[in-house]
Design a protein around this motif. Structure first.
Motif, PDB file in Angstrom:
ATOM      1  N   HIS A 109       0.937  -1.131  -0.059  1.00 21.82           N
ATOM      2  CA  HIS A 109       0.300   0.032   0.156  1.00 21.82           C
ATOM      3  C   HIS A 109       0.613   1.027   0.286  1.00 21.82           C
ATOM      4  N   ARG A 151      -3.912   4.164   2.692  1.00 19.74           N
ATOM      5  CA  ARG A 151      -5.100   3.326   2.760  1.00 19.74           C
ATOM      6  C   ARG A 151      -5.293   4.258   3.722  1.00 19.74           C
ATOM      7  N   ASP A 152      -7.218   3.944   3.865  1.00 22.53           N
ATOM      8  CA  ASP A 152      -8.218   4.776   3.658  1.00 22.53           C
ATOM      9  C   ASP A 152      -8.246   4.914   5.554  1.00 22.53           C
ATOM     10  N   ASP A 175      -6.273   7.140   6.206  1.00 25.88           N
ATOM     11  CA  ASP A 175      -4.460   7.711   7.056  1.00 25.88           C
ATOM     12  C   ASP A 175      -4.560   9.492   6.214  1.00 25.88           C
ATOM     13  N   LYS A 235     -11.329   0.109  -2.771  1.00 28.91           N
ATOM     14  CA  LYS A 235     -12.405   0.691  -1.528  1.00 28.91           C
ATOM     15  C   LYS A 235     -12.400  -0.664  -1.113  1.00 28.91           C
ATOM     16  N   ARG A 241     -13.780  -6.404  -2.120  1.00 27.52           N
ATOM     17  CA  ARG A 241     -13.574  -4.850  -2.969  1.00 27.52           C
ATOM     18  C   ARG A 241     -13.242  -4.724  -3.949  1.00 27.52           C
ATOM     19  N   HIS A 248      -9.807   6.274   0.394  1.00 23.68           N
ATOM     20  CA  HIS A 248      -9.566   4.764   0.159  1.00 23.68           C
ATOM     21  C   HIS A 248      -8.398   4.484   0.229  1.00 23.68           C
ATOM     22  N   ASN A 249      -7.282   3.666  -0.543  1.00 19.90           N
ATOM     23  CA  ASN A 249      -7.023   3.086  -0.445  1.00 19.90           C
ATOM     24  C   ASN A 249      -6.084   3.015  -1.916  1.00 19.90           C
ATOM     25  N   GLN A 271      -2.924   0.793  -3.799  1.00 20.21           N
ATOM     26  CA  GLN A 271      -1.893  -0.223  -3.960  1.00 20.21           C
ATOM     27  C   GLN A 271      -1.596  -0.810  -4.971  1.00 20.21           C
TER      28      GLN A 271
END
Lengths: 273, 79
Positions: A67, A70-71, A73, A90, A97, A121-122, A124
């Motif tokens: 990542h 991250r969602d 952070d 998400k 996912r 959201h993430n 990655q």
């Protein structure tokens, strides 16, 4: 303490000097494509180009699956793609996912985080990636000090929004065959625009599981749909490599009109292959 | 984690060349059931037709079929 303060100060100066040299040495190599990208839509003077090239950044490698943020952070940096592929996603309550977007060389993945206080959201890595990590404060300062750069960055977030809208329509309203055909067309055009492949043939950066998460289908359904497109003579797929045998018919099946990508006039792929 | 391959036997044979990792065979079976139900749902929505003899054959890493999930096994149909 009185002795320590000047010592620390001196050490900081030395560090700052080292970082600066490091930065200047890398700048020409790494941020020039970013200047090229941003200036494709907004005209820059030399001052603006120099200001972008002078952005502080660090180079970082992300391994596949790692990542960047991250969602939830608190964002401190933005991620400029230099090589490889990332996704924004998400994860919903049941653990499923949804992949929201795929990013590749030249994309600034999370420009909204220049101003938003929390990542929603993430981000990655899909594959091993090389990225430039740019402090968000530097991007904010640059945007307000140089209006044309601010406009170009604003443009980038607007195009992001346009692609999200297309993906919502894709996942929400199109059938499986159209969804898959659409994402194949989008990859073709964007990979060509990024100088990574030809529209007619490319390496898909995603597994069937990841494709499934991007189009809201199950992996077996994705596999069945890809095979059906192959049987119809529209594509040929060998593992990850995709060859588009009939672009016009695939684009028709896909309900694909590349105008939502807002590619600059004259960029490869701007006319839709 | 072991990898399982989901080969679909329906109007065409769809071999799974990539596979997916699961904690164990029970988790792979849960996914096979979800897959079969998703395919049935799509067949109903797109054509109003389902062939309950279609199946997903799940192979392990050695290629051996470790379970067969037939579409008829994953739905209850009341008349």
């Amino acid at each position: 303490m009185l002795v320590l303060v000047p010592l620390l100060f001196a050490r900081d100066l030395v560090l700052a000097g080292t970082l600066r040299t490091h930065r200047v040495n890398q700048t020409r190599v790494s941020l020039a494509p970013f200047v090229e990208r941003l200036s494709s839509r907004v005209e820059f003077s030399h001052a603006e180009e120099d200001a972008i090239l002078a952005l502080p950044y660090t180079l970082r490698t992300l391994e596949a699956g790692e990542h960047f943020i991250r969602d939830g952070d608190k964002p401190l940096h933005c991620c400029l793609m230099l090589d490889g592929f990332t996704v924004r996603d998400k994860v919903v309550a049941g653990g499923s996912r949804q992949i929201l977007a795929v990013h590749m060389r030249g994309d600034m993945v999370d420009l909204q985080n220049v101003l938003l206080e929390r990542s929603d959201h993430n981000v990655q890595a899909l594959t091993r990636c090389e990225i430039a990590v740019i402090p968000r404060t530097a991007l904010e300062e640059l945007s307000f000090a140089h209006a044309p750069v601010g406009k170009a960055l604003w443009y980038e977030t607007l195009v992001d929004g346009s692609v999200f809208r297309e993906w919502i329509a894709n996942v929400g309203q199109r059938d499986a065959r159209t969804r898959i055909a659409h994402i194949l067309c989008e990859f073709a055009i964007r990979l060509e625009a990024a100088g990574l492949a030809k529209t007619s043939s490319y390496e898909l950066p995603m597994t069937q599981d990841q494709l499934a998460d991007a189009v809201g289908l199950t992996p077996v359904h994705v596999n069945r749909t890809l095979m059906a497109l192959g049987r119809e003579g529209l594509i040929e797929r060998r593992r990850r490599s995709v060859r588009i045998d009939d672009w016009k018919e695939l684009a028709r099946v896909a309900d694909f009109d590349p105008s939502y990508l807002h590619l600059p006039t004259g960029s490869p792929g701007a006319k839709g292959a | 984690m072991p990898r399982y391959y989901f080969h679909l036997h329906n109007s065409i044979e769809c071999r799974d060349e990539e596979g997916t990792q699961f904690d164990d065979q029970a988790a792979a079976k849960e996914q096979a059931v979800r897959e079969a139900r998703a395919l049935i749902a799509d067949d109903v929505l797109s054509r109003g037709e389902v062939n309950l003899s279609h199946s997903i054959r799940v192979a392990d890493e050695s290629g051996e079929i470790v379970m067969v999930v037939t579409f008829a096994d994953v739905v209850n149909i009341a008349h």
